[in-house]
Structure formats: structure tokens, C-alpha cells
Design a protein around this motif. Structure first.
Motif, short mmCIF file in Angstrom:
data_model
loop_
_atom_site.label_atom_id
_atom_site.label_comp_id
_atom_site.label_asym_id
_atom_site.label_seq_id
_atom_site.Cartn_x
_atom_site.Cartn_y
_atom_site.Cartn_z
N GLU A 288 20.80 -4.81 12.02
CA GLU A 288 22.24 -4.54 11.97
C GLU A 288 22.81 -4.52 10.56
O GLU A 288 23.91 -4.02 10.35
CB GLU A 288 23.00 -5.60 12.80
CG GLU A 288 22.56 -5.72 14.24
CD GLU A 288 22.99 -4.52 15.08
OE1 GLU A 288 23.83 -3.73 14.62
OE2 GLU A 288 22.47 -4.37 16.20
N GLN A 289 22.11 -5.06 9.58
CA GLN A 289 22.67 -5.23 8.25
C GLN A 289 22.93 -3.89 7.56
O GLN A 289 22.31 -2.87 7.87
CB GLN A 289 21.73 -6.07 7.38
CG GLN A 289 20.43 -5.38 7.04
CD GLN A 289 19.54 -6.24 6.16
OE1 GLN A 289 18.60 -5.75 5.59
NE2 GLN A 289 19.82 -7.52 6.05
N HIS A 290 23.88 -3.93 6.60
CA HIS A 290 24.22 -2.75 5.79
C HIS A 290 23.81 -3.02 4.35
O HIS A 290 24.15 -4.05 3.77
CB HIS A 290 25.72 -2.47 5.87
CG HIS A 290 26.19 -2.04 7.22
ND1 HIS A 290 26.14 -0.73 7.65
CD2 HIS A 290 26.70 -2.74 8.26
CE1 HIS A 290 26.61 -0.65 8.88
NE2 HIS A 290 26.96 -1.85 9.27
N PHE A 291 23.10 -2.04 3.77
CA PHE A 291 22.70 -2.17 2.37
C PHE A 291 23.93 -2.12 1.46
O PHE A 291 23.95 -2.76 0.41
CB PHE A 291 21.71 -1.08 1.99
CG PHE A 291 20.42 -1.15 2.76
CD1 PHE A 291 19.97 -2.37 3.27
CD2 PHE A 291 19.67 -0.03 3.01
CE1 PHE A 291 18.79 -2.45 4.00
CE2 PHE A 291 18.50 -0.10 3.73
CZ PHE A 291 18.05 -1.31 4.23
N GLY A 292 24.92 -1.31 1.85
CA GLY A 292 26.16 -1.21 1.09
C GLY A 292 27.32 -1.73 1.92
O GLY A 292 27.45 -1.38 3.10
N LEU A 293 28.18 -2.57 1.33
CA LEU A 293 29.29 -3.15 2.07
C LEU A 293 30.37 -3.61 1.09
O LEU A 293 30.07 -4.25 0.08
CB LEU A 293 28.81 -4.34 2.90
CG LEU A 293 29.85 -5.07 3.76
CD1 LEU A 293 30.38 -4.15 4.85
CD2 LEU A 293 29.25 -6.33 4.38
N VAL A 294 31.61 -3.26 1.36
CA VAL A 294 32.75 -3.68 0.53
C VAL A 294 33.82 -4.27 1.44
O VAL A 294 34.13 -3.70 2.49
CB VAL A 294 33.34 -2.49 -0.28
CG1 VAL A 294 34.48 -2.98 -1.16
CG2 VAL A 294 32.26 -1.83 -1.12
N ILE A 295 34.37 -5.41 1.03
CA ILE A 295 35.42 -6.09 1.80
C ILE A 295 36.56 -6.45 0.86
O ILE A 295 36.33 -6.94 -0.25
CB ILE A 295 34.88 -7.35 2.49
CG1 ILE A 295 33.77 -6.97 3.47
CG2 ILE A 295 36.00 -8.11 3.20
CD1 ILE A 295 33.13 -8.15 4.17
N CYS A 296 37.80 -6.16 1.30
CA CYS A 296 39.00 -6.49 0.53
C CYS A 296 39.78 -7.58 1.24
O CYS A 296 39.90 -7.57 2.47
CB CYS A 296 39.89 -5.26 0.36
SG CYS A 296 39.42 -4.20 -1.00
N SER A 297 40.36 -8.50 0.46
CA SER A 297 41.16 -9.56 1.04
C SER A 297 42.09 -10.13 -0.02
O SER A 297 41.81 -10.07 -1.22
CB SER A 297 40.27 -10.68 1.60
OG SER A 297 41.06 -11.75 2.08
N ARG A 298 43.20 -10.70 0.46
CA ARG A 298 44.05 -11.46 -0.44
C ARG A 298 43.31 -12.73 -0.87
O ARG A 298 42.66 -13.38 -0.05
CB ARG A 298 45.36 -11.83 0.23
CG ARG A 298 46.25 -10.64 0.53
CD ARG A 298 47.57 -11.07 1.15
NE ARG A 298 48.44 -9.93 1.39
CZ ARG A 298 49.65 -10.00 1.92
NH1 ARG A 298 50.13 -11.21 2.28
NH2 ARG A 298 50.39 -8.93 2.10
N ALA A 299 43.46 -13.05 -2.13
CA ALA A 299 42.68 -14.15 -2.70
C ALA A 299 43.06 -15.49 -2.07
O ALA A 299 42.19 -16.29 -1.71
CB ALA A 299 42.88 -14.19 -4.21
#
Length: 889
Positions: A288-299
Motif C-alpha cells: 500500500e505504501q507510496h514512494f512519493g507523498l506530500v502532506i500539508c498541515s498547520r504547524a
């Protein structure tokens, strides 16, 4: 082997070898195969040519011993040709699949690139040169320096390259967490990275396609979180937004052909920890894993969460410094604001360190205007003042298209509150649901309005169909008179029963499901589930048919009705889909209206086939058509087709949508032309529009309109509904209505002639054909019995009379006076001239008479009826209402 058989086999094998040679040339020259496959293809072609030449050179003589070369040529050619053909066809199929995937990839990448570019048009770096990276600009550049902190395996430093360049570095491995305070430009950075990745995907066919997913669309299910939880959600989102086949989407995700960019982790509020656990579980699973992954969040929200993402690299966007702010204001010709900002370090200056808020200040306070807020005010008060002044400047312009500032603020406030309540960032007019309604009165109005719509659809279509059938079956005058009465009765009776039923089973099922598009993918079709639905429909309609129309016609008609209705229900459920591309607001509503018309036409054809089959069986049974019966078949097919098409094809949902917007408009929550207002708000830079989608200029602005002092609603999973009680009551009510309506009969002319004034023509009576068999019939009861002379193929004739004599009684009629067991009976008067010799009734016989004392034709006035011929007992006269009452006394 005969020469003829040998020649036949030789020609067949030669043809197969020719096909093999042609496919091998095609695979080598045109199909995008690997080098090894190309070498195999050319080798197969050469061998096919050699074997074909050898096979054609071999001849067979009649009556002579055949050389081994004859059998060897056939055996080798056949043994080579068939496996080679299978291999090349498999290779050809794989090539076609690669071509189809390549074309799909091109179309998807084109859509993604356009969406990213459209959103970047309104980004801060595109409008006013606030940079997307921490790279120091040259002195000639109009941009400003913004520091970005980089964290790699607990080592912190300032980023000296763009985030796009950082993402592809070996130590980052294309896995990145982007943090920042509200308005710091996290989404702007994400869009810039997505744009770079789209350009890379256009150049490199093997590079994954970046797709932005909104965390606000995710909710954990009640099942335990596992490695596939997020991927299953992404499959649903890909199908919903881009129309991708679920199986294909899952394959693309597992093969890392899609690079997920997950924006707005903080939007999940109290589900944030579950989301992080789902990400970590996905990345720890090799499948299931992704080699590329980006996540955005408030700090702040991320740091307060008890769970942490196991990503190697994180970047945090830092606030702007004083020099950057001062230079930016100078570039925007707003230097008059710097003294105000510098004098308020805990208020205005702190706000200005956020790029979004710094960008709004020159727009809210063009020279020589300055904020009307004390220098000692805190950050919250200054931010509120800034948003108020910015929105006032945008909404107070002269070309306001007829929307006052007060109205615009009220509409935007309502929209922001709904988005916050739903945990959403984007808004579609088509996806408005009854949860927009606030007060119990509004919800009841929508609930009752929906039931009224369903009743009106049933009444108008069903009643009009019945009216036309009666006109076709009788003469115009009688059919119109009788039909209008039946039309009114149809509406009243069905309204009294179906409105309560709809209220019971539909009180918690008022979601509006528009049929915006047709999806012909059979993968959506759960065969086992829908087979059960069809079986349920067939069983239900067969029971209804048996109770209503008897054993033969009822069961056959119920079978046909159940099959057609079940198939229509399956088709409507399988075909209903969301639009893949939304080009303008309200598009889904208009498309749903079009699709309902198409689906109604399909339903009419299906019902016409079913009714024609029933009509054919009826003709074979009665052997002669009734006047207007063929027209009734056509009208009935059109009527029930329009009804099913309206209820299941999307038109009912369009009516619900209009009703919802009318209620909201009456309560001043939205304008009537909502799309016009949303376009206006987008022109004022309060909203952003992308096709038919709208979002606020920024989340901070949305939160301002939603009310900063209002407690932020926490998202929660909906409690499991328990509709079994409502369904039980609805089924009981429906069965009661069914038993009631099946026992309503209309008095025919021959019965009225003998039973007047008790029963007149077109009177409607309630009968009992269920319990009368277990009860003892008594004198004075009115019964319905069948004629003893009905032939096997003729339509059954029934009559109504009143019981005068009971079993074992001796009956005699003298000058209109009835004598029972040699005693006069005065309770049932008879015509004065009627006489009948004395006779004794058997154990299961009844003597019945009419109620018309003035009848002249006494034939048929009285009759001896055996118990098996009695079908029902008449209990009540229910129509006309002026003559409502019991008849057994």
C-alpha cells in the motif's frame, strides 16, 4: 489421411502462420514492446515464414505410402502456430492496455495541470510576488525573502533551495511534510510543487501524476484503520472527481503511478490522530505504501496532535521579518502603512509577518487610508479589523450587481458556517443538502414538502394515466365522468396512505441525489446485492398481484412487474454518477434534469415490453380484445414509465433541490440566483472559482465569516440509525392499505338495478373477502357471489344481493311477503307481485334477494347461492360520502 484432409489442414495452418507473421511484424514495428519482446516477435515471424514455405512445398499422393515429411510438417506447423498466435495475441493485448493507459494518463495529466494552473493564478506569488521558496532573490527582483526551516532526521537548518528542488533530493526521497501557520502559504507551496511535478510527468512517461487530495473529504469509518484505509478513500475520490474506474485507480496507486498531495490535515480537527495513524500504516505496508507523498498541515495543530507522521523530511514556513515587510509595502506603493505596523508590534506587525494578511493590507487600506484600530490592540482584534475593512472595501463598490453589503455579508456568513460545520473547504451548488436548514420548522417544511412532491408525482402521473385508460376503455362521456371521479379518489386515497408511509421511511433519508451523469461501468454493479433486490421486488409484487388480481393474472403480472421494476432500480443505481468535469455552476442540476428525461424514456420502453407481454397472455386467455385495451397498454406503459423515471431517474431530486433553495431563500440564507452571487463574490476576491466549484479566498477569511467567537464545531461520526421501527410501521401501513384498497369495489349497473336504493351505479363499497369465511353469515348481510354460468375463458361475472334465507330454513314468498319456517318476516320487504313456492335450503345454501321493491323484471332478483360461490361480504358504502354507512343492517 486422405489428400483432401491434408490439403484442408495445410490451408488452415498456412492461414494461421500468415496471421502469426503479420502480428509479429506489427509487434516489432508499431507496438511499444520491450527489446526482448521485439527480438522474440521477429524470431516468431521468421519461423512462421519458414514453416509456411515448407508446409506449402509438401505434397501428398493418393494411394501411396506417405513420407514422414507430411506428418512432420503438419505437426511442427501446428505445434508452433497455435502457441505463437496465443503469445502474440497476449502481447497485442498488453500493448493495447498500455496504449489505453497512456491515453488515460495523458488526459488525466492534462486535467490536473489545468486545475493546478487555475488555482495558482490566484496564489500570492503570482499576484504580488511573495516568493514560494526561501531562496534569496537578487536586488533586481521585486520579491522578498521568506525563511523556510528544514528538518531532516532531527537536524534543523534554513532551506537554501526551492521546495521543488528539495523534493527530488536523494535524502528527502520524495516524502515531505509542509508546515506553517494560517496564511503562511502552505497551499501555495504545494501548488508550486504540483506544477513542477506535472511538468516532470509530461516529459517522463514513467513519472507519477501528482494529484491533490483534500483531507477535509476524509472521515474514518467505524472499521479499524488498516494499511489500505487511505488508498480506498483515494480510490473513491478519484472516481468522484475524475471518473476513474475503481479497479484502475487501485492499480495505479499500488504501482505508484499517482503521487498523492494531501492538503489540509488540520481540517480534520479531532480526526487528525486517526488520519496520521492511517498514513503511517499505509507507509509501513509494502503493497500500500507510496514512494512519493506530500502532506500539508498547520504547524500548531500538528505539533499539538499526540501522533506524528513518520516522514523523513519536514519544512516549516517561517514568518516574514521587518525588512521583508517594509520592502513589500514599498513595492505595493503602501509605505504609508509601515508606521502603523511598526508602532503595533503585538498587533499589526505580527499580522504582517503572515504573507496572506500582508497581501490584504494594501487592498484594504490604499493610500492615504490607515487602519482605525489602536496600536495597543492585540493580534485577534487587528485581524478582525483587517478582514472587516477588506470585505467592506470589496462589497461597498458601486457595481454591486444589486447585492447590498448587508445581504452579501449574510450570504457569505451562512456559506462559511456550513463549510465549517461540514468540515469542507470547497462548495458546489449541486451538493447542497438539507443539513443547510437550521430550525426544526425549516426541516419539517422540507420533509413535508418532499413527501408532497412524491405524492403529487404519484397523483398527477397515476391519476392522469387512470383517467386516460378509462376514456379509452369506455365512451368519452362516461369515461371522462367516471375517470375524473377516479382521478380525485386516486389522489385522496393515495395521499392519505403514501404521505404517512413516505414520512415514516423517508424522514431520515432526505439526502438529494442528483443523476448528473451516467456511468456504464459494470464494476459498480454489486451482482449479489442487486440480485437480492430483484428477488425482493419480484416476491413483493407477486404477493401484491396475488392478493389484488387473483392467482393466475396476479402471479404472472407480479413476476413481470417485479422483474422490470427491479431491473430499472438496478440500472438507476448503477448508472447514477457525478460529473467528471464541472464547467459552470448549477451544471449538475441541469444535467440531472436531462438525464431524468432520458431515463424516463428508457423506463417507458421497458414497461411497454412488460405490458405487451401481459396483454398477449390476456388475449390468449379471453380470446377477444376489449375495446381500448391496446391503447390502455400504451398509456399505462407511458404512465408507469414516467413515474419510475421521475422517482429514480433524478427529476424528483431536482424538485427537492429547488425546494431546499426556496426554503433557504425565504429565510434569507441565500439569494435565489445563487450562482450569480457566487460569481459576484469571486469577482470581489472573496471567493475563488474553479469551474463550478467555489472556495473562500483563504481559510482565515472563511473562519472570519463563520464567526471567530463561535465555538468551533467538532466533527464526529454519525450515530448508527435504527430505522427498523419506521420500516415496520410503514410495511404494516402499506399492507393495511393494500388489503383495504383491494376490497374496494365499484357497483356495476346490473347490481344497482336489483339493489337500488341501497346500492346505486358507481357507488364504492368496502368488502371483506378474508375473514367472512371464518364467520357465520346472518340474515340481512349483503354478499358478493359469482355467476354459476361463467365459462372457462370468459371474464368472471359477480353480483351483489342481500341474504334472506339461511341454511336448513324453509322459505316461501306470498304476494311479496316472505315466510321463514312458516313465520312471516317483515324486516326485508319484497316487490308486491313477487311469489315463490315453499322450498328448504341445504346445509351450505343461502337464499338472496335484491333491495329494489319497485323492480319490474324479477328474473335475477332472487337466487339460491351455495357457500362456495360466495366471494365476499359487503360491509360499508364509502362513496359518495353523503351516503357513507354500514349495509349489513
Amino acid at each position: 489421411m486422405t489428400p483432401e484432409l491434408f490439403n484442408l489442414l495445410k490451408w488452415i495452418l498456412s492461414g494461421i502462420l500468415a496471421v502469426v507473421a503479420g502480428l509479429s511484424i506489427n509487434a516489432y514495428g508499431e507496438r511499444p514492446s520491450h527489446r526482448g519482446q521485439k527480438i522474440a516477435a521477429i524470431g516468431i515471424g521468421v519461423l512462421a515464414g519458414l514453416l509456411g514455405a515448407w508446409l506449402n512445398a509438401v505434397e501428398m499422393s493418393q494411394g501411396e505410402p506417405q513420407p514422414n515429411s507430411v506428418y512432420a510438417s503438419l505437426g511442427l506447423s501446428g505445434g508452433f502456430a497455435l502457441p505463437a498466435l496465443a503469445y502474440l495475441l497476449r502481447l497485442y493485448g498488453q500493448s493495447r492496455e498500455r496504449e489505453a493507459e497512456s491515453e488515460l494518463r495523458r488526459q488525466l495529466l492534462e486535467r490536473i495541470s489545468k486545475e493546478v494552473e487555475d488555482r495558482r493564478q490566484d496564489a500570492l506569488d503570482q499576484l504580488y510576488h511573495i516568493p514560494r521558496s526561501g531562496i534569496k532573490h537578487s536586488s533586481a527582483s521585486s520579491g522578498v525573502f521568506r525563511p523556510i526551516q528544514l528538518l531532516v532526521e532531527n537536524h534543523t537548518r534554513l532551506l537554501d533551495v526551492s521546495i521543488s528542488n528539495l523534493f527530488v533530493q536523494e535524502d528527502v526521497r520524495e516524502q515531505l511534510l509542509i508546515l506553517g501557520e494560517p496564511g503562511s502559504g502552505k497551499t501555495t507551496e504545494l501548488l508550486g510543487l504540483a506544477n513542477t511535478l506535472c511538468q516532470r510527468a509530461e516529459k517522463d512517461p514513467q513519472a507519477p501524476i501528482p494529484i491533490i487530495f483534500e483531507w477535509s473529504d476524509w472521515r474514518p469509518s467505524r472499521k479499524a484503520i488498516d494499511a489500505g484505509t487511505l488508498n480506498r478513500w483515494m480510490v473513491e475520490q478519484l472516481q468522484l472527481k475524475y471518473g476513474l474506474d475503481p479497479q484502475l485507480s487501485q492499480d495505479l496507486l499500488h504501482r505508484n503511478r499517482i503521487l498523492p498531495l494531501l492538503d489540509g490535515l488540520d481540517e480534520l480537527q479531532n480526526f487528525m490522530a486517526e488520519a496520521i495513524l492511517a498514513v503511517n500504516a499505509m507507509q509501513e505496508d509494502k503493497k500500500e505504501q507510496h514512494f512519493g507523498l506530500v502532506i500539508c498541515s498547520r504547524a500548531r495543530e500538528y505539533k499539538d496532535c499526540p501522533e506524528n507522521l513518520r516522514l523523513r523530511t519536514a519544512v516549516e514556513l517561517k514568518p516574514l521579518d521587518k525588512n521583508a515587510i517594509k520592502n513589500y509595502l514599498h513595492h505595493r506603493e503602501a509605505s504609508h502603512l509601515w508606521p502603523v505596523l511598526n508602532a503595533s508590534p503585538k498587533g499589526w506587525l505580527k499580522l504582517a509577518k503572515t504573507p496572506l494578511l500582508l497581501d490584504l493590507m494594501p487592498q484594504a487600506y490604499p493610500a492615504p487610508l490607515v487602519p482605525d484600530c489602536p496600536a495597543s490592540a492585540g493580534e485577534a482584534a487587528c485581524r478582525h479589523r483587517l478582514f472587516e475593512d477588506y470585505s467592506h472595501r470589496q462589497l461597498a463598490q458601486e457595481d454591486n450587481l444589486g447585492y447590498s453589503e448587508e445581504e452579501s455579508r449574510r450570504y457569505l456568513q451562512r456559506l462559511a458556517q456550513i463549510l465549517r460545520r461540514q468540515g469542507q473547504t470547497e462548495f458546489l451548488i449541486e451538493e447542497m443538502q438539507p443539513d443547510w436548514l437550521e430550525t426544526p420548522t425549516q426541516k419539517r417544511l422540507f420533509n413535508w414538502g418532499t413527501r408532497l412532491i412524491e405524492w403529487l408525482i404519484l397523483w398527477l402521473i397515476g391519476g392522469t394515466t387512470s383517467l386516460l385508460i378509462l376514456i379509452l376503455s369506455y365512451d368519452l362521456r362516461y369515461g371522462l365522468s367516471y375517470g375524473l371521479t377516479q382521478w380525485l379518489n386516486f389522489g385522496l386515497s393515495y395521499g392519505l396512505i403514501f404521505v404517512p408511509i413516505f414520512l415514516l421511511i423517508g424522514s431520515n433519508q432526505n439526502n438529494i441525489n442528483l443523476t448528473e451523469s451516467f456511468d456504464f461501468s459494470l464494476l459498480k454493479l454489486n451482482v449479489k446485492k442487486y440480485t437480492q433486490y430483484v428477488a425482493l421486488f419480484v416476491f413483493g409484487f407477486m404477493i401484491i398481484g396475488r392478493l389484488t388480481y387473483g392467482k393466475n393474472y396476479g402471479l404472472i403480472g407480479g413476476l413481470v412487474f417485479g422483474l422490470i421494476f427491479g431491473l430499472i432500480f438496478i440500472i438507476s443505481s448503477a448508472l447514477r454518477a457525478k460529473l467528471k468535469v464541472r464547467s459552470y455552476p448549477n451544471q449538475g442540476v441541469w444535467e440531472s434534469l436531462k438525464k431524468s428525461i432520458i431515463f424516463s424514456g428508457m423506463s417507458v420502453l421497458a414497461w411497454m415490453v412488460g405490458f405487451s407481454f401481459i396483454y398477449y397472455l390476456w388475449l390468449r386467455a379471453v380470446q377477444e380484445p376489449r375495446v381500448g385495451s391496446l391503447g390502455a397498454v400504451v398509456v399505462g406503459s407511458i404512465g408507469i414509465g414516467l413515474f419510475t423515471g421521475t422517482m429514480l431517474g433524478g427529476l424528483k431530486s431536482v424538485f427537492q433541490h429547488v425546494l431546499l433553495r426556496w426554503i433557504l431563500f425565504q429565510n434569507r440564507a441565500i439569494p435565489w440566483n445563487y450562482a450569480h452571487f457566487l460569481n459576484y463574490a469571486s469577482q470581489r476576491n472573496l471567493l475563488k472559482q474553479s469551474g463550478g466549484r467555489f472556495r473562500f479566498y483563504h481559510d482565515l477569511l472563511r473562519e472570519h465569516f463563520a464567526g471567530e467567537d463561535t465555538e468551533r464545531l467538532q466533527l464526529a461520526l454519525a450515530a448508527p440509525s435504527r430505522p427498523w421501527l419506521n420500516w415496520t410501521l410503514a410495511v404494516m401501513l402499506f399492507l393495511g392499505w393494500l388489503l383495504f384498497t383491494r376490497n374496494i369495489q365499484t357497483v356495476a349497473l346490473d347490481t344497482a338495478m336489483m339493489m337500488s336504493p341501497t346500492l346505486e351505479v358507481q357507488d364504492q363499497v368496502l368488502t371483506d373477502d378474508i375473514t367472512y369465511g371464518d364467520r357465520t353469515l346472518k340474515r340481512g348481510d349483503i354478499i358478493i357471489f359469482k355467476s354459476p354460468n361463467t365459462s372457462a375463458n370468459a371474464e368472471e361475472q359477480v353480483y351483489s344481493r342481500r341474504i334472506l334465507g339461511l341454511p336448513h330454513e324453509t322459505v316461501e314468498i306470498r304476494q311479496g311477503q316472505a315466510w321463514i319456517n312458516h313465520r312471516p318476516l317483515d324486516s326485508l320487504p319484497l316487490p308486491p307481485g313477487y311469489e315463490r313456492d315453499s322450498f328448504t335450503l341445504g346445509a351450505d345454501e343461502y337464499f338472496v334477494v335484491g333491495d329494489n321493491h319497485e323492480v319490474e323484471e324479477l328474473e335475477g332478483f332472487a337466487e339460491i347461492v351455495s357457500r362456495p360461490r360466495i366471494q365476499a361480504q359487503v360491509l360499508l358504502r364509502i362513496a359518495p360520502l353523503s351516503r357513507f354507512g354500514r349495509l349489513d343492517e
